[in-house]
Design a protein around this motif. Sequence first.
Motif, PDB file in Angstrom:
ATOM      1  N   SER A  72       0.837  -1.208   0.000  1.00  0.00           N
ATOM      2  CA  SER A  72       0.000   0.000   0.000  1.00  0.00           C
ATOM      3  C   SER A  72       0.868   1.253   0.000  1.00  0.00           C
ATOM      4  N   LEU A  73       1.920   1.231   0.804  1.00  0.00           N
ATOM      5  CA  LEU A  73       2.814   2.387   0.900  1.00  0.00           C
ATOM      6  C   LEU A  73       3.532   2.624  -0.422  1.00  0.00           C
ATOM      7  N   MET A  74       4.056   1.568  -1.013  1.00  0.00           N
ATOM      8  CA  MET A  74       4.762   1.715  -2.284  1.00  0.00           C
ATOM      9  C   MET A  74       3.822   2.208  -3.376  1.00  0.00           C
ATOM     10  N   GLY A  75       2.595   1.715  -3.387  1.00  0.00           N
ATOM     11  CA  GLY A  75       1.633   2.152  -4.394  1.00  0.00           C
ATOM     12  C   GLY A  75       1.341   3.636  -4.285  1.00  0.00           C
ATOM     13  N   ALA A  76       1.141   4.113  -3.047  1.00  0.00           N
ATOM     14  CA  ALA A  76       0.866   5.537  -2.844  1.00  0.00           C
ATOM     15  C   ALA A  76       2.059   6.397  -3.247  1.00  0.00           C
ATOM     16  N   VAL A  77       3.259   5.953  -2.882  1.00  0.00           N
ATOM     17  CA  VAL A  77       4.468   6.703  -3.249  1.00  0.00           C
ATOM     18  C   VAL A  77       4.633   6.735  -4.763  1.00  0.00           C
ATOM     19  N   ALA A  78       4.353   5.619  -5.428  1.00  0.00           N
ATOM     20  CA  ALA A  78       4.554   5.533  -6.877  1.00  0.00           C
ATOM     21  C   ALA A  78       3.673   6.508  -7.640  1.00  0.00           C
ATOM     22  N   THR A  79       2.534   6.910  -7.059  1.00  0.00           N
ATOM     23  CA  THR A  79       1.672   7.852  -7.773  1.00  0.00           C
ATOM     24  C   THR A  79       2.355   9.196  -7.990  1.00  0.00           C
ATOM     25  N   TYR A  80       3.313   9.549  -7.130  1.00  0.00           N
ATOM     26  CA  TYR A  80       3.976  10.852  -7.242  1.00  0.00           C
ATOM     27  C   TYR A  80       4.894  10.921  -8.466  1.00  0.00           C
ATOM     28  N   PRO A  81       5.863  10.014  -8.627  1.00  0.00           N
ATOM     29  CA  PRO A  81       6.691  10.101  -9.838  1.00  0.00           C
ATOM     30  C   PRO A  81       5.906   9.839 -11.117  1.00  0.00           C
ATOM     31  N   ILE A  82       4.889   8.981 -11.031  1.00  0.00           N
ATOM     32  CA  ILE A  82       4.087   8.733 -12.230  1.00  0.00           C
ATOM     33  C   ILE A  82       3.319   9.988 -12.607  1.00  0.00           C
ATOM     34  N   ALA A  83       2.747  10.674 -11.608  1.00  0.00           N
ATOM     35  CA  ALA A  83       2.015  11.920 -11.878  1.00  0.00           C
ATOM     36  C   ALA A  83       2.913  12.964 -12.515  1.00  0.00           C
ATOM     37  N   ALA A  84       4.188  12.982 -12.118  1.00  0.00           N
ATOM     38  CA  ALA A  84       5.124  13.968 -12.657  1.00  0.00           C
ATOM     39  C   ALA A  84       5.340  13.798 -14.150  1.00  0.00           C
ATOM     40  N   GLU A  85       5.078  12.610 -14.681  1.00  0.00           N
ATOM     41  CA  GLU A  85       5.308  12.329 -16.095  1.00  0.00           C
ATOM     42  C   GLU A  85       4.039  12.437 -16.930  1.00  0.00           C
ATOM     43  N   THR A  86       2.915  12.778 -16.302  1.00  0.00           N
ATOM     44  CA  THR A  86       1.653  12.857 -17.041  1.00  0.00           C
ATOM     45  C   THR A  86       1.457  14.237 -17.651  1.00  0.00           C
ATOM     46  N   THR A  87       0.522  14.308 -18.584  1.00  0.00           N
ATOM     47  CA  THR A  87       0.134  15.585 -19.198  1.00  0.00           C
ATOM     48  C   THR A  87      -1.372  15.595 -19.387  1.00  0.00           C
ATOM     49  N   GLY A  88      -1.970  16.783 -19.266  1.00  0.00           N
ATOM     50  CA  GLY A  88      -3.395  16.919 -19.503  1.00  0.00           C
ATOM     51  C   GLY A  88      -4.235  16.137 -18.518  1.00  0.00           C
ATOM     52  N   ALA A 213       2.272  11.949   5.150  1.00  0.00           N
ATOM     53  CA  ALA A 213       1.233  12.791   4.550  1.00  0.00           C
ATOM     54  C   ALA A 213       0.969  12.390   3.107  1.00  0.00           C
ATOM     55  N   LEU A 214       1.077  11.097   2.824  1.00  0.00           N
ATOM     56  CA  LEU A 214       0.868  10.603   1.468  1.00  0.00           C
ATOM     57  C   LEU A 214      -0.586  10.744   1.038  1.00  0.00           C
ATOM     58  N   ARG A 215      -0.775  11.042  -0.227  1.00  0.00           N
ATOM     59  CA  ARG A 215      -2.094  11.089  -0.826  1.00  0.00           C
ATOM     60  C   ARG A 215      -2.045  10.324  -2.141  1.00  0.00           C
ATOM     61  N   GLY A 216      -2.832   9.270  -2.246  1.00  0.00           N
ATOM     62  CA  GLY A 216      -2.903   8.566  -3.515  1.00  0.00           C
ATOM     63  C   GLY A 216      -3.495   9.477  -4.572  1.00  0.00           C
ATOM     64  N   LEU A 217      -2.860   9.577  -5.733  1.00  0.00           N
ATOM     65  CA  LEU A 217      -3.265  10.536  -6.752  1.00  0.00           C
ATOM     66  C   LEU A 217      -3.986   9.894  -7.930  1.00  0.00           C
ATOM     67  N   VAL A 218      -4.331   8.611  -7.814  1.00  0.00           N
ATOM     68  CA  VAL A 218      -5.022   7.934  -8.908  1.00  0.00           C
ATOM     69  C   VAL A 218      -6.512   8.268  -8.844  1.00  0.00           C
ATOM     70  N   GLU A 219      -6.982   8.995  -9.832  1.00  0.00           N
ATOM     71  CA  GLU A 219      -8.409   9.328  -9.920  1.00  0.00           C
ATOM     72  C   GLU A 219      -9.157   8.246 -10.691  1.00  0.00           C
ATOM     73  N   ALA A 220      -8.600   7.888 -11.849  1.00  0.00           N
ATOM     74  CA  ALA A 220      -9.215   6.860 -12.688  1.00  0.00           C
ATOM     75  C   ALA A 220      -8.165   5.798 -13.003  1.00  0.00           C
ATOM     76  N   PRO A 221      -8.390   4.563 -12.636  1.00  0.00           N
ATOM     77  CA  PRO A 221      -9.598   4.002 -12.023  1.00  0.00           C
ATOM     78  C   PRO A 221      -9.662   4.260 -10.513  1.00  0.00           C
ATOM     79  N   SER A 222     -10.861   4.180  -9.963  1.00  0.00           N
ATOM     80  CA  SER A 222     -11.045   4.379  -8.529  1.00  0.00           C
ATOM     81  C   SER A 222     -10.494   3.177  -7.771  1.00  0.00           C
TER      82      SER A 222
END
Length: 299
Positions: A72-88, A213-222
């Motif tokens: 769970s911790l690794m998944g939440a952390v992974a959303t941060y670097p993945i989000a940094a590479e997204t666009t739109g 203070a981690l926040r999962g950033l995956v909106e889709a999929p829920s």
Amino acid sequence: MVIGFAISVTCLAALLMDTGITIDPMAPSTLVFAAVFTLAASLRYVLRAPRSATQRVTRDIAETFGVFTAISLMGAVATYPIAAETTGTIDPILQQIDAALHFDWLAWYQVVADHRALQILGTAAYQSIYISPAVILGYCAWADKRAAGRGLIASFWVAAIIALVLFRFWPAYGPCATLLHGPLPYQTESGLYEAQLIPLLRSHALHDVDLGALRGLVEAPSFHTASAILFIAAAWPFARIRKPILLVNLAMLLSTPVEGTHYLADMIAGATVAIVAILIVTVVRRRLLGTPARPVAAR
């Protein structure tokens, strides 16, 4: 599972290095998690050959709780670097799907905003995502259903990987950020975190991750929806916990649109992710065993 866990750690480290995001090893939250994982690993090793039922239960709890928390911790952390590479964002597409399904998120939100009782119940139901796995894994340890506990962990891990891959191509801010304007009449549990953090990560203005203070950033999929399906499926063979887990997670699903600020389209995608993860784990287990998987007898 050990191989998969090692691969996940390696991939996460590579993502963090590639985006320049770091975790302070001396931060209080990091030290707390390190202490918890050290304790869990120590108990699992010391009690690897338990001499009593109490030792066996302690060993299994240390193993399953430790691994589940780490994933769970690794998944939440992974959303941060993945989000940094997204666009739109794909919010307009998700809104169109909701419109086609005749789902009015604003009306759903307004009902909750007008009733304090629904806000309290919705928040509690949404946060039950931390309670259900503890109950299921605790029961599996007590009932000596080690394979069932590991099955839940494996399904959760596969679902997390699928969700993270989709997030890379399906970034979204959610209906709270895109449909509401001005002061919010009710601040939901998830709030506007995606809309606030993702732009910072994309601009590389955020470099440090605080594990406390981690926040999962995956909106889709829920992923709350995916988790609810996984928890219900894991508890279903066990008569003693089937009904409470079912009721709690149905409540969590009802709270997810508002408290998680999710479109109905997100939730459908999340449910699909969970079903695919369960099927993948089932197929892999059958091949590893060399025989068709048999239902676990309930106690």
